[in-house]
Design a protein around this motif. Structure first.
Motif, PDB file in Angstrom:
ATOM      1  N   PHE A 273       0.776  -1.230   0.000  1.00  0.00           N
ATOM      2  CA  PHE A 273       0.000   0.000   0.000  1.00  0.00           C
ATOM      3  C   PHE A 273       0.807   1.279   0.000  1.00  0.00           C
ATOM      4  N   GLN A 274       0.159   2.275  -0.544  1.00  0.00           N
ATOM      5  CA  GLN A 274       0.620   3.646  -0.434  1.00  0.00           C
ATOM      6  C   GLN A 274       0.647   3.974   1.055  1.00  0.00           C
ATOM      7  N   SER A 275       1.605   4.743   1.474  1.00  0.00           N
ATOM      8  CA  SER A 275       1.795   5.076   2.892  1.00  0.00           C
ATOM      9  C   SER A 275       1.674   3.820   3.751  1.00  0.00           C
TER      10      SER A 275
ATOM     11  N   ASN B 187       0.583   3.217   7.590  1.00  0.00           N
ATOM     12  CA  ASN B 187      -0.710   3.005   8.225  1.00  0.00           C
ATOM     13  C   ASN B 187      -1.406   1.753   7.738  1.00  0.00           C
ATOM     14  N   ALA B 188      -0.719   0.951   6.952  1.00  0.00           N
ATOM     15  CA  ALA B 188      -1.387  -0.214   6.378  1.00  0.00           C
ATOM     16  C   ALA B 188      -1.422  -1.383   7.350  1.00  0.00           C
ATOM     17  N   LEU B 189      -0.753  -1.251   8.494  1.00  0.00           N
ATOM     18  CA  LEU B 189      -0.822  -2.303   9.504  1.00  0.00           C
ATOM     19  C   LEU B 189      -1.746  -1.837  10.623  1.00  0.00           C
ATOM     20  N   ASP B 190      -2.599  -2.756  11.065  1.00  0.00           N
ATOM     21  CA  ASP B 190      -3.531  -2.419  12.135  1.00  0.00           C
ATOM     22  C   ASP B 190      -2.754  -2.273  13.447  1.00  0.00           C
ATOM     23  N   PRO B 191      -2.855  -1.100  14.109  1.00  0.00           N
ATOM     24  CA  PRO B 191      -2.022  -0.853  15.291  1.00  0.00           C
ATOM     25  C   PRO B 191      -2.292  -1.763  16.482  1.00  0.00           C
ATOM     26  N   VAL B 192      -3.449  -2.416  16.537  1.00  0.00           N
ATOM     27  CA  VAL B 192      -3.757  -3.179  17.753  1.00  0.00           C
ATOM     28  C   VAL B 192      -3.434  -4.670  17.646  1.00  0.00           C
TER      29      VAL B 192
ATOM     30  N   TYR C 263       4.342  -5.272  17.847  1.00  0.00           N
ATOM     31  CA  TYR C 263       3.254  -4.469  17.291  1.00  0.00           C
ATOM     32  C   TYR C 263       3.813  -3.471  16.281  1.00  0.00           C
TER      33      TYR C 263
ATOM     34  N   HIS D 166       3.764  -0.329  16.009  1.00  0.00           N
ATOM     35  CA  HIS D 166       4.430   0.889  16.492  1.00  0.00           C
ATOM     36  C   HIS D 166       5.851   0.610  16.965  1.00  0.00           C
TER      37      HIS D 166
ATOM     38  N   GLU E 243      -8.952   4.602   7.341  1.00  0.00           N
ATOM     39  CA  GLU E 243      -7.547   4.227   7.541  1.00  0.00           C
ATOM     40  C   GLU E 243      -7.094   3.213   6.494  1.00  0.00           C
ATOM     41  N   ASP E 244      -5.798   3.235   6.241  1.00  0.00           N
ATOM     42  CA  ASP E 244      -5.250   2.327   5.238  1.00  0.00           C
ATOM     43  C   ASP E 244      -5.353   0.871   5.661  1.00  0.00           C
ATOM     44  N   PHE E 245      -5.250   0.610   6.981  1.00  0.00           N
ATOM     45  CA  PHE E 245      -5.275  -0.797   7.377  1.00  0.00           C
ATOM     46  C   PHE E 245      -6.643  -1.434   7.140  1.00  0.00           C
TER      47      PHE E 245
ATOM     48  N   ALA F  56      -6.436  -2.391   3.625  1.00  0.00           N
ATOM     49  CA  ALA F  56      -5.568  -3.565   3.582  1.00  0.00           C
ATOM     50  C   ALA F  56      -6.343  -4.812   3.997  1.00  0.00           C
TER      51      ALA F  56
ATOM     52  N   HIS G 181     -11.263  -5.221  12.640  1.00  0.00           N
ATOM     53  CA  HIS G 181     -10.357  -4.102  12.412  1.00  0.00           C
ATOM     54  C   HIS G 181     -10.967  -2.744  12.721  1.00  0.00           C
TER      55      HIS G 181
ATOM     56  N   ARG H 221     -12.704  -2.649  16.396  1.00  0.00           N
ATOM     57  CA  ARG H 221     -11.687  -2.846  17.434  1.00  0.00           C
ATOM     58  C   ARG H 221     -10.878  -1.567  17.668  1.00  0.00           C
ATOM     59  N   ASN H 222     -10.583  -0.844  16.593  1.00  0.00           N
ATOM     60  CA  ASN H 222      -9.848   0.411  16.740  1.00  0.00           C
ATOM     61  C   ASN H 222     -10.764   1.554  17.149  1.00  0.00           C
TER      62      ASN H 222
ATOM     63  N   LEU I 101      -6.229  -2.783  25.848  1.00  0.00           N
ATOM     64  CA  LEU I 101      -6.921  -2.518  24.593  1.00  0.00           C
ATOM     65  C   LEU I 101      -5.991  -1.922  23.539  1.00  0.00           C
TER      66      LEU I 101
ATOM     67  N   PRO J 162      -2.129  -1.556  22.422  1.00  0.00           N
ATOM     68  CA  PRO J 162      -0.742  -1.958  22.687  1.00  0.00           C
ATOM     69  C   PRO J 162       0.246  -0.796  22.621  1.00  0.00           C
ATOM     70  N   ARG J 163      -0.175   0.337  22.045  1.00  0.00           N
ATOM     71  CA  ARG J 163       0.745   1.471  21.964  1.00  0.00           C
ATOM     72  C   ARG J 163       0.930   2.141  23.306  1.00  0.00           C
TER      73      ARG J 163
END
Lengths: 325, 382
Positions: free
Chosen positions: A98-100, A103-108, A151, A153, B279-281, B284, B299, B302-303, B376, B378-379
């Motif tokens: 993906f472009q950028s 952000n293409a990975l889900d942060p959680v 993760y 981040h 969002e891009d994810f 994806a 996805h 959850r976010n 909830l 992880p960051r």
């Protein structure tokens, strides 16, 4: 390269509904991608290249509509499939970087789990144990195994990009669409990742569609180049030929706006004017208001196709063979 | 994490101290004291008022009273209630607080769940009449005048339909020769619910984390089994009908609270979902070929949950002041009612004590949500 191409796109047309009216983002585009081939699609932002990429996977936003055309993957028209059948093609046959990628990975979720998610969705693609496959992919893209359970981040920009590539490779797709794969990275990391991606592609004999605004990136990675302007492909041909002797004035303008890595010093030309307003496209050749060679006929009629071997371009005033070079 | 908890505990204690100071002086700033109640009674000897003030130490200067109060709080005593004399404030509150917590915690869980699920659905299917009707209905209920709405609920479901008792905590006729005190029973019920929820939650957590096959069925099964076993055990005891009496009295207030508050969570979830969907994810996730439901739940929702949980903290604080109205309308003898009656009776220790306990409750709720947030998102690391 013989036989039917892996991907054949014919007359693909995409419209967006906006408050101001219908906007044609992709206008009757046709091209093919052979097995093992890398096609570079280059153009300014807003020229429709990302819409084209998303249309192939039928991932366009709701405001967009595919008006006409065919997307044949080994003879199957993806645009005619039911939503369920289409899902089986996504990632399994055509994956995307993906472009950028930031952000293409889900942060959680852990990065490894996100790759496993793709593998579990297409269990027939890879017979291995998913966790084993993830380790193999991490080796392929030069990522350390101990980051599998981290993760997003906790990844650096370059690592994320590699993880995204690993994810795209997960189901051994026939075609990978890479939309601005390295735009967010610094030049050195960008170069290294592009080189590795190229090696992986050749090793696995995979087809690739690179989408970028960056002529330098496209030059580095593609076998065949398509230059897009205002929703149309205006020049198409073998990368070597196009970069050596571009036909379309737009291609030449794009090329001279990037510094040459090996070449002599020259002042970088900037392309004057702005990309056309898609709501109100210029008549005739859409490029004529910005073209230094424009004549009256350019303003009135759509340009004819000029061919030189396998290379072609749509232009009224192609340069003579001795005029450039 | 341990260092963070320690830091937060210190912060909580400091906040609590500041809170106690403010509440003490604010409550004392109202004119008169408990002895006013007797001032106009001609049958009392004239010095009775003065003796009462002396007995409660109300004739001392305010700063001295404050010092005594702080000293008492530090030794763990909140003094005696004037209006429930000689019961201690802690005793009165210990009886009332669980009732309010039970009422509002249940209602918050229901309205949060309902709001989240509805918000999820209307964000996903935009533009239909479902979205329109749900939003309109939700906002109407959210902004309705609470006392009126609560009375209408009582009128409709308790008075007209007769499905539920009209207000109060229990039916005194049933309890005339009950083997045990209503509070003891109520506390036991709450303990049961707490233990069962912890067990079920642990099963949910383990099955999800360990990626157990058929996790969904195990979860639903364990929930059903826990409910069945709990109800079964309670039914077999001789106080089952009494427990049901308490539950019956809770249904209508919980229902009312849920109905008037779910729309807040719903609209917040909806907006949060719409933002996350860009969002891009999410793109994806779709590109991976996931079914729409998995994209939405795994996805997007959850976010989108993260900011909604933050708002839960604020709604917990709101629950406490909401209890004044709801408990008055439903004659539910909880903290809200205690607060109002203590303030009206000039029962200063009970009023201050009630505020302080409410403060402790809100501070602890904040801490709980902060800790929950670590799991909830992880960051977040403390």
């Amino acid at each position: 390269m013989s036989g039917a191409p892996l991907l054949a796109v014919t007359d693909l047309t995409v419209d967006y509904h906006t408050r101001a009216g219908e906007v044609r983002a992709v206008d009757g585009v046709s091209f093919t991608v052979e097995t093992g081939q890398a096609l570079g699609l280059v153009g300014e932002s807003g020229c429709g290249k990302s819409s084209l990429a998303l249309a192939l996977l039928r991932l366009l936003p709701e405001s967009a509509q595919i008006r006409q055309g065919q997307v044949l993957l080994e003879g199957v028209d993806l645009l005619a499939l039911s939503a369920n059948d289409m899902r089986a093609y996504r990632w399994n046959r055509i994956a995307m970087v993906f472009q950028s990628a930031m952000n293409a990975l889900d942060p959680v979720y852990r990065v490894g789990d996100q790759i496993i998610e793709a593998l579990e969705q297409h269990p027939s693609a890879v017979s291995q144990d998913p966790a084993e496959r993830v380790r193999e992919l991490y080796d392929l893209v030069n990522l350390n195994h101990n980051s599998i359970d981290r993760y997003p981040h906790e990844y650096s920009g370059g690592m994320k990009q590699r993880a995204i590539i690993a994810m795209a490779l997960a189901c051994r797709p026939d075609l990978i669409i890479a939309d601005e794969p390295t735009t967010a990275l610094d030049v050195i990391v960008q170069d290294r990742i592009l080189r590795e991606l190229g090696n992986i592609r050749r090793e696995l004999n995979m087809s690739m569609l690179y989408v970028s605004h960056d002529m330098a990136v496209i030059a580095e990675v593609s076998d065949v180049v398509a230059v897009m302007y205002a929703g149309k492909i205006v020049e198409y041909g073998d990368a070597a030929a196009v970069f050596k002797r571009p036909i379309h004035p737009y291609t030449r303008a794009l090329m001279s706006s990037f510094p040459s890595v090996t070449g002599e010093k020259h002042d970088l030309a900037t392309l004057s004017g702005e990309p056309p307003n898609p709501l109100d496209l210029p008549s005739g050749c859409h490029f004529h208001p910005r073209c230094p060679f424009a004549t009256d006929v350019c303003k009135e009629q759509a340009p004819p196709t000029v061919r030189r071997g396998t290379q072609w371009a749509d232009c009224w005033n192609p340069p003579g063979d001795e005029a450039d070079g | 994490m341990a260092a963070y908890l320690l830091k937060r505990t210190v912060q909580i204690l400091l906040t609590l101290f500041a809170f106690i100071c403010i509440v003490f002086f604010l409550v004392n700033a109202q004119p008169g004291d408990i002895s006013n109640v007797y001032a106009l009674n001609p049958e009392l000897p004239p010095d009775a008022k003065q003796r009462m003030q002396e007995q409660f130490g109300l004739n001392q200067p305010l700063w001295q009273q404050f010092l005594v109060y702080v000293k008492n709080v530090l030794t763990g005593s909140f003094g005696l209630s004037f209006s429930h004399y000689p019961r201690s404030v802690a005793d009165v509150i210990g009886e009332r607080l669980p009732r309010t917590v039970a009422l509002f915690f249940t209602a918050t869980v229901f309205s949060f769940y309902m709001g989240f699920v509805l918000g999820k659905i209307i964000a996903w299917k935009r533009g239909g009449w479902t979205e329109y009707a749900t939003t309109l209905g939700g906002v109407t209920l959210y902004t309705v005048f609470t006392p009126w709405f609560a009375l209408m609920m009582i009128w409709l479901f308790a008075f007209k339909a007769g499905w539920f008792p009209i207000g109060k905590f229990l039916d005194p006729v049933l309890w005339r020769d009950a083997p045990l005190n209503a509070n003891t029973l109520f506390n036991r019920m709450m303990l049961t619910v707490f233990v069962v929820s912890v067990i079920v939650f642990a099963i949910f957590l383990v099955t999800t984390r360990r990626r157990v096959a058929g996790a969904r069925y195990i979860q639903i099964g364990s929930l059903a089994a826990a409910a069945a076993v709990t109800v079964g055990i309670w039914w077999s005891t001789d106080v089952g009908h009494l427990a049901w009496d308490l539950i019956e009295h809770m249904i209508l207030p919980v229902l009312t609270l849920t109905i008037i508050s779910f729309a807040g969570t719903m609209l917040l979830t909806r907006n949060s979902m719409l933002e996350t969907m860009r969002e891009d994810f999410v793109l994806a996730a779709r590109a991976k070929g996931l079914p729409e439901k998995a994209v939405r739940d795994r996805h997007v929702a959850r976010n989108a949950l993260l900011p909604v949980v933050t708002s839960l903290v604020f709604s917990l604080a709101f629950a406490v002041d909401g209890s004044v109205i709801i408990e008055s309308v439903f004659s539910w003898p909880g903290m809200g009612q205690t607060l109002v009656s203590a303030a009206l009776a000039e029962d200063l220790p009970l009023a201050v004590g009630a505020f302080v306990f409410v403060g402790i409750f809100v501070l602890l709720a904040h801490l709980a949500v902060d800790v929950l947030y670590v799991y909830l998102d992880p960051r977040i690391r403390y």
